[in-house]
Design a protein around this motif. Structure first.
Motif, PDB file in Angstrom:
ATOM      1  N   GLU A  32      11.714 -32.447  75.342  1.00 52.75           N
ATOM      2  CA  GLU A  32      10.675 -33.469  75.545  1.00 52.75           C
ATOM      3  C   GLU A  32       9.316 -32.809  75.765  1.00 52.75           C
ATOM      4  O   GLU A  32       8.305 -33.248  75.198  1.00 52.75           O
ATOM      5  N   CYS A  33       9.296 -31.748  76.567  1.00 47.60           N
ATOM      6  CA  CYS A  33       8.035 -31.040  76.842  1.00 47.60           C
ATOM      7  C   CYS A  33       7.477 -30.382  75.581  1.00 47.60           C
ATOM      8  O   CYS A  33       6.256 -30.368  75.364  1.00 47.60           O
ATOM      9  N   ILE A  34       8.370 -29.846  74.739  1.00 53.18           N
ATOM     10  CA  ILE A  34       7.916 -29.246  73.474  1.00 53.18           C
ATOM     11  C   ILE A  34       7.293 -30.311  72.580  1.00 53.18           C
ATOM     12  O   ILE A  34       6.215 -30.109  72.009  1.00 53.18           O
ATOM     13  N   ALA A  35       7.962 -31.476  72.473  1.00 52.99           N
ATOM     14  CA  ALA A  35       7.443 -32.570  71.636  1.00 52.99           C
ATOM     15  C   ALA A  35       6.088 -33.055  72.144  1.00 52.99           C
ATOM     16  O   ALA A  35       5.161 -33.305  71.363  1.00 52.99           O
ATOM     17  N   ILE A  36       5.963 -33.169  73.454  1.00 51.73           N
ATOM     18  CA  ILE A  36       4.696 -33.612  74.054  1.00 51.73           C
ATOM     19  C   ILE A  36       3.610 -32.572  73.812  1.00 51.73           C
ATOM     20  O   ILE A  36       2.461 -32.911  73.487  1.00 51.73           O
ATOM     21  N   PHE A  57      15.044 -27.251  84.898  1.00 54.33           N
ATOM     22  CA  PHE A  57      14.899 -28.379  83.977  1.00 54.33           C
ATOM     23  C   PHE A  57      16.089 -28.386  83.027  1.00 54.33           C
ATOM     24  O   PHE A  57      16.756 -27.368  82.831  1.00 54.33           O
ATOM     25  N   SER A  58      16.346 -29.542  82.438  1.00 52.34           N
ATOM     26  CA  SER A  58      17.469 -29.688  81.508  1.00 52.34           C
ATOM     27  C   SER A  58      17.013 -29.368  80.086  1.00 52.34           C
ATOM     28  O   SER A  58      15.814 -29.262  79.809  1.00 52.34           O
ATOM     29  N   VAL A  59      17.979 -29.243  79.185  1.00 46.59           N
ATOM     30  CA  VAL A  59      17.668 -28.998  77.769  1.00 46.59           C
ATOM     31  C   VAL A  59      16.868 -30.170  77.203  1.00 46.59           C
ATOM     32  O   VAL A  59      15.907 -29.982  76.448  1.00 46.59           O
ATOM     33  N   HIS A  60      17.270 -31.389  77.589  1.00 50.96           N
ATOM     34  CA  HIS A  60      16.549 -32.586  77.125  1.00 50.96           C
ATOM     35  C   HIS A  60      15.095 -32.561  77.592  1.00 50.96           C
ATOM     36  O   HIS A  60      14.171 -32.891  76.823  1.00 50.96           O
ATOM     37  N   GLU A  61      14.866 -32.178  78.841  1.00 52.52           N
ATOM     38  CA  GLU A  61      13.494 -32.107  79.374  1.00 52.52           C
ATOM     39  C   GLU A  61      12.685 -31.034  78.666  1.00 52.52           C
ATOM     40  O   GLU A  61      11.490 -31.226  78.396  1.00 52.52           O
ATOM     41  N   LEU A  62      13.333 -29.923  78.326  1.00 50.53           N
ATOM     42  CA  LEU A  62      12.651 -28.862  77.574  1.00 50.53           C
ATOM     43  C   LEU A  62      12.209 -29.386  76.207  1.00 50.53           C
ATOM     44  O   LEU A  62      11.056 -29.182  75.795  1.00 50.53           O
ATOM     45  N   ASP A  65      10.545 -36.791  90.022  1.00 52.11           N
ATOM     46  CA  ASP A  65      11.183 -37.988  89.465  1.00 52.11           C
ATOM     47  C   ASP A  65      11.433 -37.877  87.957  1.00 52.11           C
ATOM     48  O   ASP A  65      11.878 -38.835  87.322  1.00 52.11           O
ATOM     49  N   GLY A  66      11.127 -36.713  87.370  1.00 52.23           N
ATOM     50  CA  GLY A  66      11.382 -36.493  85.951  1.00 52.23           C
ATOM     51  C   GLY A  66      10.200 -36.778  85.049  1.00 52.23           C
ATOM     52  O   GLY A  66      10.258 -36.531  83.840  1.00 52.23           O
ATOM     53  N   GLN A  67       9.106 -37.292  85.602  1.00 50.86           N
ATOM     54  CA  GLN A  67       7.912 -37.590  84.800  1.00 50.86           C
ATOM     55  C   GLN A  67       7.270 -36.289  84.329  1.00 50.86           C
ATOM     56  O   GLN A  67       7.149 -35.318  85.090  1.00 50.86           O
ATOM     57  N   VAL A  68       6.850 -36.269  83.064  1.00 52.14           N
ATOM     58  CA  VAL A  68       6.192 -35.094  82.498  1.00 52.14           C
ATOM     59  C   VAL A  68       4.676 -35.291  82.552  1.00 52.14           C
ATOM     60  O   VAL A  68       4.147 -36.276  82.040  1.00 52.14           O
TER      61      VAL A  68
END
Length: 221
Positions: free
Chosen positions: A193-197, A186-191, A147-150
């Motif tokens: 987001e994961c780096i920021a997290i 995964f998308s660029v946006h998700e990548l 569902d896109g949740q990290v």
């Protein structure tokens, strides 16, 4: 262990545990626990190196992963390379030319986020060995659910149910990404987001490093 930020990210990490100077024969050792995932790390060196492996201007680093059962596979060889690249980026190996450093990582139990646990155990073992480093490093694993949740620091079950798994090595000075290992789609946006997290989560891990070392030396005083 939960971290909140102004960006709205909610970073949850499992409980950490660490012990240094466990083994007498290595020059540095540590055990690192993340939830039910646990790893033992041992560092040998700087020591004499074989002529065939000698590098004239820096130390030669060898990383060996030992599985709990059976022989290492291609997956372990890939993890060894990820750990070695991270260590080489932070170790001041030019101070020990024509010598060898060996890092042995033993899997005690794997319940997810194993690569990040390897990285954390390795950093603590290098600290125990007193090896010169330009910065500390830590590992953070993120799983992206269907569902896109990290999910940060996922368990083995959460990893299996995810559509992507990303592990980052973060440095302690500028929170730069020293190494990344990804699997799935995964998308660029998700990548991003994961780096920021992961950068946010690293603050908590580095704080744990400091507290762990302070506890160790306060006992010896």
């Amino acid at each position: 262990m939960e971290v909140c930020s102004s960006d709205g990210f909610n970073v949850t990490l499992r409980e950490f545990g660490c012990e240094q100077c466990l083994l007498s024969r290595p020059d540095g050792s540590s055990s690192f626990i993340q939830g039910d995932t646990s790893v033992l790390a041992a560092v040998y060196g700087p020591a004499e190196v074989k002529v065939s492996k000698e590098i004239y201007d820096r130390a030669t680093l060898e990383v060996v992963i030992q599985t709990k059962v059976g022989l290492p596979s291609v997956k372990e060889r890939s993890q060894e390379q990820c750990v070695r690249e991270t260590c080489e980026a932070s170790l001041l190996s030019s101070l020990h030319p024509r010598s060898s450093l060996t890092l042995i990582l033993q899997v005690l139990h794997n319940d997810g986020s194993l690569l990040s646990c390897f990285l954390n155990a390795a950093c603590m073992a290098f600290m125990d060995a007193g090896l010169p480093m330009s910065c500390l490093f830590c590992g953070v694993t993120c799983a992206i659910a269907s569902d896109g949740q990290v999910i940060t620091d996922p368990t083995a079950t959460q990893e299996k149910e995810s559509r992507a798994l990303l592990t980052f090595a973060i440095d302690s000075t500028e929170q730069k990404v020293l190494m990344s290992s990804t699997k799935g789609s995964f998308s660029v946006h998700e990548l991003q987001e994961c780096i920021a997290i992961s950068q946010m989560a690293s603050e908590k891990i580095f704080q744990f490093y400091r507290e762990s070392v302070q506890r160790r030396y306060s006992k010896t005083l």
